[in-house]
Design a protein around this motif. Structure first.
Motif, short mmCIF file in Angstrom:
data_model
loop_
_atom_site.label_atom_id
_atom_site.label_comp_id
_atom_site.label_asym_id
_atom_site.label_seq_id
_atom_site.Cartn_x
_atom_site.Cartn_y
_atom_site.Cartn_z
N GLU A 51 43.48 31.38 34.21
CA GLU A 51 42.69 32.47 34.77
C GLU A 51 41.21 32.17 34.66
OE1 GLU A 51 44.88 36.57 33.90
OE2 GLU A 51 44.67 35.35 32.11
N ILE A 97 34.88 38.16 31.74
CA ILE A 97 36.11 38.91 31.46
C ILE A 97 35.88 40.01 30.44
CG2 ILE A 97 36.86 37.30 29.67
CD1 ILE A 97 39.13 39.19 32.14
N ARG A 148 34.34 42.89 32.24
CA ARG A 148 35.24 43.52 33.20
C ARG A 148 36.31 44.36 32.52
NH1 ARG A 148 35.95 38.41 35.83
NH2 ARG A 148 38.15 38.55 35.32
N THR A 149 36.75 43.92 31.32
CA THR A 149 37.86 44.60 30.66
C THR A 149 37.41 45.54 29.56
OG1 THR A 149 38.11 42.79 29.09
CG2 THR A 149 39.39 42.65 31.12
N ASP A 175 41.74 32.88 40.61
CA ASP A 175 41.15 34.22 40.51
C ASP A 175 42.02 35.10 39.62
OD1 ASP A 175 39.73 36.52 40.89
OD2 ASP A 175 40.48 36.89 42.92
N HIS A 191 41.65 38.41 39.05
CA HIS A 191 41.67 39.83 39.39
C HIS A 191 43.09 40.29 39.73
CE1 HIS A 191 37.35 39.14 39.78
NE2 HIS A 191 37.22 40.43 39.61
N TYR A 192 43.50 41.38 39.10
CA TYR A 192 44.76 42.08 39.41
C TYR A 192 46.01 41.28 39.07
CZ TYR A 192 41.30 44.64 42.12
OH TYR A 192 40.18 45.31 42.50
N LYS A 242 36.45 36.89 48.98
CA LYS A 242 37.25 37.66 48.04
C LYS A 242 38.34 38.45 48.77
CE LYS A 242 34.89 39.47 44.77
NZ LYS A 242 34.00 40.36 43.98
N ARG A 253 42.45 38.06 48.51
CA ARG A 253 43.31 39.20 48.16
C ARG A 253 44.45 39.35 49.16
NH1 ARG A 253 40.34 38.45 44.65
NH2 ARG A 253 39.03 39.91 43.48
#
Length: 445
Positions: free
Chosen positions: A285, A290, A293-294, A341, A343-344, A415, A419
């Motif tokens: 990852e 990070i 973001r978290t 990436d 994300h998610y 981006k 996705r």
């Protein structure tokens, strides 16, 4: 392809040689601090050439440094200032983006060098002899010293397989031992998609430091309960010593920090050794920003005790170090590690593609898709999503002949495109084991 390694060689010195190394390393450290002050007065410049013009003859006369060391000092100071400027710029961008309110203060005063180290140029400041000794230049002349080290590293040095670069004298206070850290550049064959026969995704986290899953339903879980407990003990001991504030407490803090650092590095090495296998494409990852973001948002003016504990747990482990170990070990085993990436990855269902925060009830260990009902260990879901994105990277590698080590998803259009492509990825139904079949702590299904 080239891979850089660092060989740690223990120097077997006499008492006289030890004193010569001590004087040289201390003179080098004092020269670094003097040069740092000069660079600060020059407008915090990181131009090594400009700094060298100002300090070269002073370093030669005042600190009695040999010519090459007198050149290395301003270069090292310049690199340090450049690194601090980069951090300052990143901090300014993070403040503008609202990721952090804290201002970076690393350049408010001249950086101070504390460690007793000394940078050496190969074939000028140090060189290896055929009799198993190394010649090192000091402020009082050149000395020949015997050394020990990892057998494979010693073989590379003596056989000439690796290209030897700069070295560094490093002093270990706990053991009162001098080491020579040697940079080695090893040539390894370039990989092609045909050389890869296994794809693995690695998810990192708190409950489990790492979870690895490949496309053949093989999984590995590395529990974080024991290491978190040990890390918490270090934190409590550090707080207790900091409250005392005595000189003996400070000495204990230095020893404690070294022990904690070695514990984390050893654990990360063990995990990386089990994750990396030959001829494997390993997905990691991209953890840039990070922590920001978290980080859980504060409610009101002060974070709750639970939020502070969660933020503290995030800061206890070096995930970047773990990824770095996986990266270089992969190259040495004929494998390749790439970043995808992140994300998610913990919110997307690998079975139907539905992405939602509600797929993680109470942010627990169980993933329950709200659309198709797919249920699995949450960290394993993250690892499988990473593996699926690595498969996508491999397809691009096969079609274009190039593979990106780090994905560029900085642009909004890029981006969005990523996705959409991720939403079409699916883990085949016949490749899904039962939730209860997962085995912890490095186990394999």
């Amino acid at each position: 392809m080239q891979q850089v390694l660092t060989a740690k060689l223990k120097l077997e010195v006499t008492q006289e040689q030890k004193e010569q190394l001590r004087v040289t390393s201390l003179a080098y450290r004092d020269a670094l601090n003097y040069t740092s002050g000069v660079a600060f007065e020059m407008g915090k410049t990181y131009n090594g050439t400009k700094i060298q013009k100002q300090v070269y003859y002073i370093l030669r006369e005042k600190f009695n440094l040999p010519s090459q060391m007198a050149c290395n000092v301003p270069r090292q100071v310049g690199v340090t200032y450049k690194s601090l400027r980069t951090k300052l710029k990143q901090n300014e961008e993070a403040i503008k983006a609202g990721r952090t309110p804290k201002r970076y203060k690393g350049l408010d005063v001249p950086p101070k060098f504390v460690s007793r180290t000394c940078t050496l140029n190969y074939q000028k400041d140090y060189s290896f002899a055929k009799d198993g000794q190394v010649g090192i230049t000091t402020t009082t002349g050149r000395i020949k010293v015997s050394y020990k080290g990892y057998s494979k590293h010693l073989e590379m040095i003596q056989s000439g397989v690796a290209k030897i670069g700069a070295g560094k004298i490093w002093y270990s206070k706990p053991t009162k031992t001098y080491y020579l850290l040697v940079s080695m550049e090893l040539e390894v064959p370039d990989l092609t998609p045909n050389d890869i026969n296994r794809v693995v995704g690695v998810d990192v986290g708190q409950r489990y430091i790492a979870v690895a899953a490949d496309t053949r339903n093989k999984t590995q879980f590395f529990s974080g309960s024991h290491v978190r407990h040990t890390a918490s003990r270090y934190v409590k001991a550090r707080k207790s010593l900091q409250r005392r504030g005595t000189r003996s407490a400070t000495r204990r803090l230095v020893a404690l920090s070294g022990r904690e650092r070695r514990f984390i590095a050893d654990t990360n090495h063990c995990i990386a050794n089990q994750v990396v296998t030959p001829e494997t494409l390993i997905g990691l990852e991209n953890l840039t920003h990070i922590r920001e973001r978290t980080r859980q948002k504060k409610k009101g003016k002060k974070a709750s005790k639970k939020q502070r504990r969660a933020n503290s747990n995030r800061a206890k482990w070096s995930f970047a170090e773990l990824q770095g170990f996986i990266d270089y070990k992969a190259v040495l085993k004929g494998s390749l590690a790439v970043k995808v990436d992140a994300h998610y990855t913990s919110q997307a269902c690998p079975h139907c593609g539905h992405t939602s925060k509600e797929n993680r009830p109470n942010k627990g260990l169980t993933f329950v898709c709200q659309q198709c009902g797919y249920t699995l260990h949450a960290d394993l879901v993250g690892a499988r999503n990473v593996a699926l994105r690595v498969l996508l990277s491999r397809q691009e590698w096969e079609s274009t002949g190039r593979i990106s080590a780090v994905p560029d998803v900085s642009g909004d259009e890029t981006k969005t495109d990523y996705r959409l492509r991720y939403s079409g990825l699916r883990w085949s139904q016949d490749a899904i084991p039962n939730f209860n079949e997962v085995t912890p702590q490095g186990g394999t299904e």
